[in-house]
Scaffold this motif. Structure first.
Motif, PDB file in Angstrom:
ATOM      1  N   TYR A  35      46.704 -35.239  81.501  1.00 31.57           N
ATOM      2  CA  TYR A  35      46.408 -33.788  80.958  1.00 31.57           C
ATOM      3  C   TYR A  35      45.022 -33.600  81.495  1.00 31.57           C
ATOM      4  CZ  TYR A  35      45.296 -30.324  77.423  1.00 31.57           C
ATOM      5  OH  TYR A  35      44.702 -29.001  77.062  1.00 31.57           O
ATOM      6  N   ASP A  36      44.275 -34.257  81.454  1.00 32.81           N
ATOM      7  CA  ASP A  36      42.719 -34.107  81.894  1.00 32.81           C
ATOM      8  C   ASP A  36      42.921 -33.430  83.357  1.00 32.81           C
ATOM      9  OD1 ASP A  36      41.512 -34.593  79.311  1.00 32.81           O
ATOM     10  OD2 ASP A  36      41.077 -36.405  80.069  1.00 32.81           O
ATOM     11  N   ALA A  37      43.517 -34.270  84.203  1.00 33.68           N
ATOM     12  CA  ALA A  37      43.484 -33.934  85.666  1.00 33.68           C
ATOM     13  C   ALA A  37      43.893 -32.404  85.684  1.00 33.68           C
ATOM     14  CB  ALA A  37      44.569 -34.823  86.423  1.00 33.68           C
ATOM     15  N   ILE A  38      45.241 -32.192  84.891  1.00 34.92           N
ATOM     16  CA  ILE A  38      45.585 -30.593  85.092  1.00 34.92           C
ATOM     17  C   ILE A  38      44.587 -29.764  84.392  1.00 34.92           C
ATOM     18  CG2 ILE A  38      47.416 -29.153  84.198  1.00 34.92           C
ATOM     19  CD1 ILE A  38      49.425 -31.621  84.251  1.00 34.92           C
TER      20      ILE A  38
ATOM     21  N   ALA B 205      41.839 -17.701  91.694  1.00 37.02           N
ATOM     22  CA  ALA B 205      42.596 -18.520  91.225  1.00 37.02           C
ATOM     23  C   ALA B 205      43.313 -18.425  89.750  1.00 37.02           C
ATOM     24  CB  ALA B 205      42.072 -20.035  91.507  1.00 37.02           C
ATOM     25  N   ASP B 206      44.299 -18.466  89.423  1.00 38.07           N
ATOM     26  CA  ASP B 206      44.772 -18.341  88.065  1.00 38.07           C
ATOM     27  C   ASP B 206      45.728 -19.573  87.698  1.00 38.07           C
ATOM     28  OD1 ASP B 206      45.403 -17.376  85.632  1.00 38.07           O
ATOM     29  OD2 ASP B 206      46.604 -15.788  86.360  1.00 38.07           O
ATOM     30  N   PHE B 207      45.274 -20.554  87.293  1.00 38.71           N
ATOM     31  CA  PHE B 207      46.273 -21.690  86.914  1.00 38.71           C
ATOM     32  C   PHE B 207      46.096 -21.928  85.231  1.00 38.71           C
ATOM     33  CE2 PHE B 207      45.202 -22.159  91.423  1.00 38.71           C
ATOM     34  CZ  PHE B 207      46.508 -22.629  92.014  1.00 38.71           C
ATOM     35  N   PHE B 208      47.254 -22.430  84.797  1.00 32.24           N
ATOM     36  CA  PHE B 208      47.205 -22.487  83.574  1.00 32.24           C
ATOM     37  C   PHE B 208      48.270 -23.805  83.148  1.00 32.24           C
ATOM     38  CE2 PHE B 208      49.830 -18.864  84.242  1.00 32.24           C
ATOM     39  CZ  PHE B 208      50.820 -18.908  83.682  1.00 32.24           C
ATOM     40  N   PHE B 209      48.206 -24.082  81.988  1.00 32.14           N
ATOM     41  CA  PHE B 209      49.044 -25.190  81.426  1.00 32.14           C
ATOM     42  C   PHE B 209      49.514 -24.624  80.182  1.00 32.14           C
ATOM     43  CE2 PHE B 209      49.829 -29.151  78.826  1.00 32.14           C
ATOM     44  CZ  PHE B 209      50.653 -29.919  79.787  1.00 32.14           C
ATOM     45  N   ARG B 210      51.112 -24.669  80.153  1.00 33.33           N
ATOM     46  CA  ARG B 210      51.817 -24.282  79.051  1.00 33.33           C
ATOM     47  C   ARG B 210      52.947 -25.153  78.778  1.00 33.33           C
ATOM     48  NH1 ARG B 210      55.515 -19.263  80.213  1.00 33.33           N
ATOM     49  NH2 ARG B 210      56.723 -21.177  81.168  1.00 33.33           N
ATOM     50  N   ARG B 211      52.991 -25.215  77.322  1.00 34.43           N
ATOM     51  CA  ARG B 211      53.985 -26.121  76.709  1.00 34.43           C
ATOM     52  C   ARG B 211      54.930 -25.339  75.883  1.00 34.43           C
ATOM     53  NH1 ARG B 211      51.003 -31.682  74.736  1.00 34.43           N
ATOM     54  NH2 ARG B 211      52.881 -31.864  73.786  1.00 34.43           N
TER      55      ARG B 211
ATOM     56  N   GLN C 167      59.670 -29.072  77.253  1.00 33.03           N
ATOM     57  CA  GLN C 167      58.649 -29.208  78.290  1.00 33.03           C
ATOM     58  C   GLN C 167      57.469 -28.787  78.447  1.00 33.03           C
ATOM     59  OE1 GLN C 167      61.689 -28.256  81.108  1.00 33.03           O
ATOM     60  NE2 GLN C 167      61.974 -26.179  80.243  1.00 33.03           N
ATOM     61  N   ALA C 168      56.721 -29.268  79.367  1.00 33.01           N
ATOM     62  CA  ALA C 168      55.376 -28.772  79.721  1.00 33.01           C
ATOM     63  C   ALA C 168      55.469 -28.104  81.141  1.00 33.01           C
ATOM     64  CB  ALA C 168      54.391 -29.836  79.921  1.00 33.01           C
ATOM     65  N   TRP C 169      54.468 -27.193  81.272  1.00 32.27           N
ATOM     66  CA  TRP C 169      54.432 -26.582  82.815  1.00 32.27           C
ATOM     67  C   TRP C 169      53.030 -26.223  83.180  1.00 32.27           C
ATOM     68  CZ3 TRP C 169      59.115 -24.759  85.002  1.00 32.27           C
ATOM     69  CH2 TRP C 169      60.316 -24.686  83.810  1.00 32.27           C
ATOM     70  N   PHE C 170      53.019 -26.602  84.472  1.00 36.22           N
ATOM     71  CA  PHE C 170      51.745 -26.274  85.293  1.00 36.22           C
ATOM     72  C   PHE C 170      51.849 -25.242  86.116  1.00 36.22           C
ATOM     73  CE2 PHE C 170      48.972 -28.938  88.344  1.00 36.22           C
ATOM     74  CZ  PHE C 170      47.885 -28.053  88.063  1.00 36.22           C
ATOM     75  N   CYS C 171      51.322 -24.070  85.775  1.00 44.88           N
ATOM     76  CA  CYS C 171      51.762 -22.747  86.231  1.00 44.88           C
ATOM     77  C   CYS C 171      50.432 -22.227  86.990  1.00 44.88           C
ATOM     78  CB  CYS C 171      51.947 -21.861  85.125  1.00 44.88           C
ATOM     79  SG  CYS C 171      53.208 -22.385  83.865  1.00 44.88           S
ATOM     80  N   ARG C 172      51.080 -21.399  87.808  1.00 46.36           N
ATOM     81  CA  ARG C 172      50.168 -20.525  88.767  1.00 46.36           C
ATOM     82  C   ARG C 172      50.277 -18.902  88.581  1.00 46.36           C
ATOM     83  NH1 ARG C 172      48.766 -18.743  94.887  1.00 46.36           N
ATOM     84  NH2 ARG C 172      46.737 -18.144  94.255  1.00 46.36           N
ATOM     85  N   GLY C 173      49.325 -18.190  88.475  1.00 46.11           N
ATOM     86  CA  GLY C 173      49.330 -16.837  88.359  1.00 46.11           C
ATOM     87  C   GLY C 173      49.928 -16.088  89.360  1.00 46.11           C
ATOM     88  N   PRO C 174      49.855 -14.923  89.511  1.00 46.88           N
ATOM     89  CA  PRO C 174      50.492 -14.262  90.561  1.00 46.88           C
ATOM     90  C   PRO C 174      49.743 -14.150  91.940  1.00 46.88           C
ATOM     91  CG  PRO C 174      49.943 -12.693  88.823  1.00 46.88           C
ATOM     92  CD  PRO C 174      49.636 -13.863  88.522  1.00 46.88           C
ATOM     93  N   ILE C 175      50.415 -14.327  92.972  1.00 40.34           N
ATOM     94  CA  ILE C 175      49.923 -14.866  94.448  1.00 40.34           C
ATOM     95  C   ILE C 175      49.603 -13.392  95.078  1.00 40.34           C
ATOM     96  CG2 ILE C 175      50.233 -15.613  96.801  1.00 40.34           C
ATOM     97  CD1 ILE C 175      52.012 -17.603  95.271  1.00 40.34           C
ATOM     98  N   ASP C 176      48.342 -13.129  95.351  1.00 43.31           N
ATOM     99  CA  ASP C 176      47.855 -11.907  95.964  1.00 43.31           C
ATOM    100  C   ASP C 176      48.531 -12.012  97.461  1.00 43.31           C
ATOM    101  OD1 ASP C 176      46.119 -11.270  94.037  1.00 43.31           O
ATOM    102  OD2 ASP C 176      44.385 -12.462  95.060  1.00 43.31           O
ATOM    103  N   GLY C 177      48.692 -10.334  97.790  1.00 38.71           N
ATOM    104  CA  GLY C 177      49.099 -10.125  99.135  1.00 38.71           C
ATOM    105  C   GLY C 177      50.395  -9.317  99.232  1.00 38.71           C
ATOM    106  N   ASP C 178      50.634  -8.598 100.344  1.00 40.02           N
ATOM    107  CA  ASP C 178      51.914  -7.896 100.548  1.00 40.02           C
ATOM    108  C   ASP C 178      52.780  -8.497 101.524  1.00 40.02           C
ATOM    109  OD1 ASP C 178      50.916  -5.655  98.688  1.00 40.02           O
ATOM    110  OD2 ASP C 178      49.681  -4.865 100.397  1.00 40.02           O
ATOM    111  N   ASP C 179      52.652  -9.376 102.261  1.00 39.78           N
ATOM    112  CA  ASP C 179      53.271  -9.847 103.241  1.00 39.78           C
ATOM    113  C   ASP C 179      53.839 -11.125 102.581  1.00 39.78           C
ATOM    114  OD1 ASP C 179      53.627 -12.005 105.476  1.00 39.78           O
ATOM    115  OD2 ASP C 179      53.601 -10.176 106.573  1.00 39.78           O
ATOM    116  N   ALA C 180      55.281 -11.223 102.382  1.00 42.33           N
ATOM    117  CA  ALA C 180      56.001 -12.380 101.859  1.00 42.33           C
ATOM    118  C   ALA C 180      55.616 -13.714 102.573  1.00 42.33           C
ATOM    119  CB  ALA C 180      57.492 -11.926 101.924  1.00 42.33           C
TER     120      ALA C 180
END
Length: 183
Positions: free
Chosen positions: A93-96, A110-116, A120-133
């Motif tokens: 948990y401390d590492a996350i 950067a936009d990272f968060f932890f959700r439970r 289960q628990a989720w290690f998440c990332r917010g939206p990824i920038d950019g227009d090119d897939a």
């Protein structure tokens, strides 16, 4: 307009991976106005747009849609002070939390968060920038490997996710990669 910044170490990881695959990265770095000596200043800051275009262009030119996975194999502990802080955390948990709380030192948006939830628990990332897939895919895959490596600090090197939600279209053959066979 804000210009997002990212540590040069990420461009270096992509360049080093390309070179290891026998693809000289010098011209690609130059085409994207990145210094050829990225290894000398991995903690320096570069425009995130340069990194994205470099990684996406390299993946497209070389037919390596999984380039971000390959480049992301740099252990999290090797990501400068950020990686050392994550590595030194006493619990998973401390590492996350350390990862989420300090990721902006690596990438300014950067936009990272932890959700439970009850299951289960989720290690998440917010939206990824950019227009090119292809660019977004390389970023997402690189970061995914960093996140898995962070979890493995607390679970051991054999852990693999049972579910992955990607923001980009599913990468063909992802299920064939040992790390993702359970997902």
């Amino acid at each position: 307009m804000e210009i997002p910044l990212v540590r040069a170490r990420y461009a270096h990881a992509f360049a080093k991976t390309l070179n290891g695959l026998g693809v000289p990265s010098g011209r690609l770095l130059q085409a994207h106005r990145l210094p050829p000596d990225l290894a000398a200043n991995q903690g320096g800051l570069i425009s995130a747009y340069q990194l994205w275009s470099f990684a996406g262009d390299a993946a497209r030119r070389e037919g390596l849609s999984e380039l971000g996975l390959l480049a992301g194999r740099v252990p999290v502990v090797e990501h400068g002070e950020f990686g050392k802080m994550v590595y030194q955390a006493l619990t998973l948990y401390d590492a996350i939390r350390t990862f989420c709380d300090n990721a902006r030192a690596e990438y300014s948006r950067a936009d990272f968060f932890f959700r439970r939830d009850p299951q289960q628990a989720w290690f998440c990332r917010g939206p990824i920038d950019g227009d090119d897939a292809m660019q977004r895919q390389q970023v997402e895959l690189y970061v995914l490997i960093m996140m898995v490596d962070t979890i493995r600090l607390g679970t051991g090197g054999d852990w693999s996710p049972t579910m992955i939600n990607l923001q980009n279209e599913d990468l063909r053959g992802l299920a064939d990669i040992p790390l993702f066979r359970k997902a």
